[in-house]
Design a protein around this motif. Structure first.
Motif, PDB file in Angstrom:
ATOM      1  N   SER A  75       0.720  -1.158   0.060  1.00  0.00           N
ATOM      2  CA  SER A  75       0.003  -0.055   0.139  1.00  0.00           C
ATOM      3  C   SER A  75       0.962   1.335  -0.100  1.00  0.00           C
ATOM      4  O   SER A  75       0.611   2.307  -0.663  1.00  0.00           O
ATOM      5  CB  SER A  75      -0.833  -0.002   1.432  1.00  0.00           C
ATOM      6  OG  SER A  75      -0.083  -0.083   2.490  1.00  0.00           O
ATOM      7  N   SER A  76       2.071   1.118   0.878  1.00  0.00           N
ATOM      8  CA  SER A  76       2.865   2.356   0.792  1.00  0.00           C
ATOM      9  C   SER A  76       3.563   2.609  -0.590  1.00  0.00           C
ATOM     10  O   SER A  76       3.797   3.819  -1.103  1.00  0.00           O
ATOM     11  CB  SER A  76       3.815   2.365   1.826  1.00  0.00           C
ATOM     12  OG  SER A  76       4.811   0.995   1.612  1.00  0.00           O
ATOM     13  N   GLU A  81       1.737   5.489  -7.660  1.00  0.00           N
ATOM     14  CA  GLU A  81       0.450   6.311  -8.310  1.00  0.00           C
ATOM     15  C   GLU A  81       0.687   7.742  -8.481  1.00  0.00           C
ATOM     16  O   GLU A  81       0.380   8.214  -9.516  1.00  0.00           O
ATOM     17  CB  GLU A  81      -0.584   5.890  -7.535  1.00  0.00           C
ATOM     18  CG  GLU A  81      -1.224   4.628  -7.701  1.00  0.00           C
ATOM     19  CD  GLU A  81      -2.460   4.325  -7.136  1.00  0.00           C
ATOM     20  OE1 GLU A  81      -3.121   4.962  -6.528  1.00  0.00           O
ATOM     21  OE2 GLU A  81      -3.184   3.333  -7.432  1.00  0.00           O
ATOM     22  N   ARG A  82       1.315   8.343  -7.196  1.00  0.00           N
ATOM     23  CA  ARG A  82       1.203   9.672  -7.356  1.00  0.00           C
ATOM     24  C   ARG A  82       2.452  10.004  -8.349  1.00  0.00           C
ATOM     25  O   ARG A  82       2.083  11.129  -9.386  1.00  0.00           O
ATOM     26  CB  ARG A  82       1.910  10.313  -5.857  1.00  0.00           C
ATOM     27  CG  ARG A  82       1.948  11.663  -5.815  1.00  0.00           C
ATOM     28  CD  ARG A  82       2.425  11.988  -4.530  1.00  0.00           C
ATOM     29  NE  ARG A  82       3.496  11.359  -3.838  1.00  0.00           N
ATOM     30  CZ  ARG A  82       4.773  11.702  -4.453  1.00  0.00           C
ATOM     31  NH1 ARG A  82       4.969  12.796  -5.292  1.00  0.00           N
ATOM     32  NH2 ARG A  82       5.972  11.367  -3.921  1.00  0.00           N
ATOM     33  N   SER A 135       0.905   4.028  -3.016  1.00  0.00           N
ATOM     34  CA  SER A 135       0.520   5.428  -2.899  1.00  0.00           C
ATOM     35  C   SER A 135       1.518   6.312  -3.600  1.00  0.00           C
ATOM     36  O   SER A 135       1.601   7.155  -4.366  1.00  0.00           O
ATOM     37  CB  SER A 135       0.549   5.814  -1.586  1.00  0.00           C
ATOM     38  OG  SER A 135       0.244   7.199  -1.357  1.00  0.00           O
ATOM     39  N   HIS A 136       2.922   5.930  -3.238  1.00  0.00           N
ATOM     40  CA  HIS A 136       4.258   6.673  -3.939  1.00  0.00           C
ATOM     41  C   HIS A 136       3.907   6.369  -5.471  1.00  0.00           C
ATOM     42  O   HIS A 136       4.277   7.597  -6.094  1.00  0.00           O
ATOM     43  CB  HIS A 136       5.337   5.934  -3.401  1.00  0.00           C
ATOM     44  CG  HIS A 136       6.372   6.872  -3.717  1.00  0.00           C
ATOM     45  ND1 HIS A 136       6.948   7.991  -3.434  1.00  0.00           N
ATOM     46  CD2 HIS A 136       7.599   6.150  -4.740  1.00  0.00           C
ATOM     47  CE1 HIS A 136       8.056   8.207  -4.242  1.00  0.00           C
ATOM     48  NE2 HIS A 136       8.534   7.215  -4.978  1.00  0.00           N
TER      49      HIS A 136
END
Length: 531
Positions: free
Chosen positions: A32-33, A39-40, A36-37
């Motif tokens: 999950s971490s 995808e951003r 997020s990184h």
């Protein structure tokens, strides 16, 4: 600067990774971490691509790869961005990396295939598109590109079949429409080609090159109005497009607007002269009676490209037509110094020597030209004519009899054979009627092979002046219908009318002949600079 096709297909590539990949695909298999990184950074890169900030987009995508070096979506995005930058090699490397990771990743295979296509690597592109053709999601796109590849290879039947399988996707790309239309034209389906061309009106974002190519194809189809309109649009977008002004002038000349064509070509001559434009300028100016301008244009062509055979031929012909054979001979000999193996210049030299009365030299030149190539009908005719003027009429008939056997479907050889036989019929101890019958048969064969050849009708008419005046008149009338400025036919028909009691009609024709001869005498002679 990227080429037209690179920009066009780069947009398709961009569409591939903008529209077909959900955001969730970016972080497949990540924590999950990491998700997020990654995808951003992916979204940041996509936003930068949309703003055409390509170097910054690459930096964002590459930062995403730091946490996931094998991320196929990011690698695909990097490859597509390199394509937008015009760096095909780096783009291909990225797509190949993706396919090593996941051979079934469809966007990367599409992009790799299109990048190969943009780079002119049609064999490699074809292999990739062949593999994609069986995939329902990629089939239409694959058939579209396979059609364009086939057209580039001049495999027009195969191209048409591929475009049909691509369906409506063809009509979303200007380049594809043009490729489809060219293929149909080459398959002699001219009406269908024009219908496909008309679909360009529904495509947004056409380039100057698209309009230029459309103009060329409309011109081939004989649609000069549409051709000129397309070329005008191309000029509005890019007036510096190579060959554009030449094509505009060529079409205007075909439309009978020679003055406008000359104006364009004279502008080219001043600003950025090129061989084809100067050659066309010389031809149009010569027809329009602007002899100095024509001669200067041909001289410029020779100056720019000393090995351009056509310029020597055009300039020497212009000089011959204006009774400057000695200078014409100098031009041809200069051309032969640059092009010693030129058959056409050799024939031209023989023709000029013949005009100068140097018959023996002319015959030697014609015989030399005959030995140069298998299709030597012009040299053969030149030799025969020289033999006639040199009083060697039986030898001329023998030369042309050989020509008729070698070139049985050449109307011009049959015409000169008839002419030589007519001369032969006038010699002592000849069976004149038999020879004249043979001559008439040769002329009738010439007319059969080319019904639009006025000279054959004229000469055939002369056979019938004494024994069948009505038939003679019919042949002279046909010659004049085909060539209203045929002085000899006009003169013979005028005399014939006077003899048949049609005095007013006959005198009118004879008067026209005298006026035309006077006009010829008033035509200025060419004086070249430095002569």
């Amino acid at each position: 600067m990227a080429s037209r096709s690179t920009l066009r297909f780069s947009e398709l590539l961009l569409f591939c990774f903008l529209a077909t990949l959900p955001t969730s695909a970016v972080g497949a298999g990540q924590t999950s971490s990491q998700l997020s990184h990654t995808e951003r950074l992916y979204q940041e890169g996509m936003s930068l691509v949309e703003q055409r900030k390509l170097d910054e987009a690459l930096q964002a995508f590459n930062r995403g790869l730091e946490s996931d070096p094998s991320n196929r979506v990011l690698l695909n995005a990097i490859g597509a961005t390199y394509t937008l930058k015009g760096d095909a090699e780096k783009a291909q490397d990225c797509f190949q990396k993706v396919l090593k990771i996941d051979p079934e990743f469809l966007p990367a295979r599409k992009n790799l295939a299109m990048t190969y296509f943009n780079s002119g690597k049609y064999d490699l592109a074809g292999q990739e598109f062949d593999e994609l053709a069986s995939n329902p999601d990629a089939g239409p796109l694959a058939h579209l590109f396979l059609g364009m590849i086939a057209e580039k290879r001049k495999q027009y039947e195969a191209a048409v079949a591929q475009f049909k399988q691509a369906g409506n996707l063809v009509f979303q790309s200007g380049e594809a429409i043009l490729s489809f239309a060219r293929s149909l034209y080459e398959r002699r389906q001219h009406e269908k080609s024009e219908l496909i061309l008309q679909r360009l009106a529904g495509v947004a974002g056409l380039s100057a090159v698209d309009y230029y190519e459309a103009g060329l194809l409309y011109s081939k189809c004989g649609r000069n109005d549409q051709a000129l309109e397309a070329l005008t649009k191309a000029r509005e977008m890019n007036a510096e497009l190579p060959g554009l002004e030449y094509q505009r002038a060529l079409i205007l000349d075909k439309m009978g607007r020679a003055a406008e064509a000359l104006k364009i070509l004279q502008g080219v001559m001043v600003q950025k002269p090129d061989r084809d434009s100067l050659q066309l300028l010389g031809e149009i100016a010569g027809r329009d009676g602007k002899l100095e301008a024509a001669a200067e244009a041909f001289r410029k062509v020779i100056e720019i490209e000393p090995d351009h055979e056509e310029a020597y031929l055009s300039l020497s012909t212009l000089l011959m037509d204006n009774e400057n054979d000695p200078l014409g001979l100098t031009v041809v000999e200069t051309g032969l110094a640059h092009l010693p193996q030129s058959y056409r210049l050799q024939v031209q030299k023989g023709a000029i020597l013949e005009d100068l009365g140097r018959h023996q030299e002319a015959r030697e030149i014609f015989r030399s030209a005959i030995r140069r190539q298998a299709d030597h009908r012009d040299a053969l005719i030149g030799l025969a004519v020289s033999q006639v003027y040199g009083g060697e009429i039986p030898e001329s008939v023998e030369t042309l009899a050989s020509g008729v056997k070698q070139f049985p479907n050449d109307y011009y050889v049959h015409y000169f054979y008839g002419l030589a036989l007519r001369k032969l019929a006038g010699l002592p101890r000849m069976d004149a009627k038999a020879v004249e019958r043979k001559a008439a048969q040769a002329l009738e064969r010439s007319i059969h092979l080319n019904p639009a050849f006025a000279d054959a009708y004229f000469l055939l008419g002369k056979f019938y002046v004494d024994n069948n005046p009505e038939l003679a008149a019919k042949n002279f009338q046909t010659a004049l219908r085909l060539n209203p400025r045929h002085d000899a036919a006009k003169y013979q028909l005028g005399r014939l009318y006077v003899g048949l009691g049609k005095r007013e009609e006959g005198q009118k024709l004879l008067s026209q002949v005298n006026e035309q001869r006077a006009e010829m005498e008033r035509r200025p002679k060419i004086i070249l600079m430095g002569q």
